[in-house]
Design a protein around this motif. Structure first.
Motif, PDB file in Angstrom:
ATOM      1  N   GLU A 101       0.262  -1.514   0.366  1.00  0.00           N
ATOM      2  CA  GLU A 101       0.202   0.390  -0.051  1.00  0.00           C
ATOM      3  C   GLU A 101       0.691   1.154   0.158  1.00  0.00           C
ATOM      4  O   GLU A 101       1.232   1.425   0.737  1.00  0.00           O
TER       5      GLU A 101
ATOM      6  N   LYS B 277       0.943   5.088  -0.089  1.00  0.00           N
ATOM      7  CA  LYS B 277       0.125   6.610  -0.502  1.00  0.00           C
ATOM      8  C   LYS B 277      -0.043   7.201  -1.116  1.00  0.00           C
ATOM      9  O   LYS B 277       1.074   7.135  -1.897  1.00  0.00           O
ATOM     10  N   LYS B 278      -1.568   7.908  -1.803  1.00  0.00           N
ATOM     11  CA  LYS B 278      -1.651   8.253  -2.861  1.00  0.00           C
ATOM     12  C   LYS B 278       0.083   9.947  -2.690  1.00  0.00           C
ATOM     13  O   LYS B 278      -0.508  10.337  -1.999  1.00  0.00           O
ATOM     14  N   GLY B 279       0.316  10.011  -3.865  1.00  0.00           N
ATOM     15  CA  GLY B 279       0.076  11.230  -3.966  1.00  0.00           C
ATOM     16  C   GLY B 279       1.786  11.070  -3.610  1.00  0.00           C
ATOM     17  O   GLY B 279       3.330  12.340  -3.583  1.00  0.00           O
ATOM     18  N   THR B 280       2.989   9.715  -3.497  1.00  0.00           N
ATOM     19  CA  THR B 280       4.019   9.280  -3.166  1.00  0.00           C
ATOM     20  C   THR B 280       5.044   9.354  -4.745  1.00  0.00           C
ATOM     21  O   THR B 280       4.223   8.524  -5.687  1.00  0.00           O
TER      22      THR B 280
ATOM     23  N   ASP C  43       6.826   6.113 -11.427  1.00  0.00           N
ATOM     24  CA  ASP C  43       5.533   6.642 -11.413  1.00  0.00           C
ATOM     25  C   ASP C  43       4.761   6.647 -13.228  1.00  0.00           C
ATOM     26  O   ASP C  43       4.035   7.168 -14.149  1.00  0.00           O
TER      27      ASP C  43
END
Length: 145
Positions: free
Chosen positions: A93, A95-98, A120
């Motif tokens: 998992e 975190k969004k924005g990582t 990304d």
């Protein structure tokens, strides 16, 4: 401490050689207050040692430690997504924005048992992979699925 401090130890499984991977409550002060602790264990055969290269990939190692719990504890965990033909893919998992940026991209042969985080720019950003043999491709290469 169980004998002298009156702390009750609840173990999920006490067969064979095992390693504690988590405990409830988490802190010593909470354990002392409640006078008991429950621990979750796994067989020692399921534990691997990982060497992280902070100088070569500081952001990736920081992300890895964060998602596995190694930033706070001596042992961490990561869910296995799939294992096939000498390739293990993990899907922790994140975190969004990582931001997972390219870092220390190898050239030529990648040694066996090296971990790689999909950055990304890839469709499956955040997957972590490991090959058990050296390879000329970087990482597990998701198209082999």
């Amino acid at each position: 401490m169980q004998k002298t401090g009156g702390i009750i130890l609840n173990v999920d499984d006490d067969t064979g050689d095992r390693v504690i991977i988590s405990q409830t409550p988490e802190t010593t002060l909470e354990i002392l207050a409640e006078k008991q602790v429950s621990v979750t264990t796994i067989p020692v055969t399921q534990v691997i040692s990982v060497e992280l290269f902070d100088a070569e990939a500081p952001r990736s190692t920081y992300i890895f430690r964060s998602i596995t719990g190694l930033r706070w504890h001596e042992i961490g965990e990561m869910p296995l997504l799939i294992h096939f033909e000498g390739v293990s893919l993990f899907q922790p998992e994140i975190k969004k924005g990582t931001n997972i940026n390219k870092e220390n991209t190898p050239e030529g042969r990648v040694p066996a048992n090296m971990l790689a985080i999909t950055n990304d720019s890839r469709k499956s950003a955040g997957l972590i992979g490991c090959r058990t043999t050296e390879n000329t491709e970087f990482g597990p290469h998701i198209r082999t699925l």
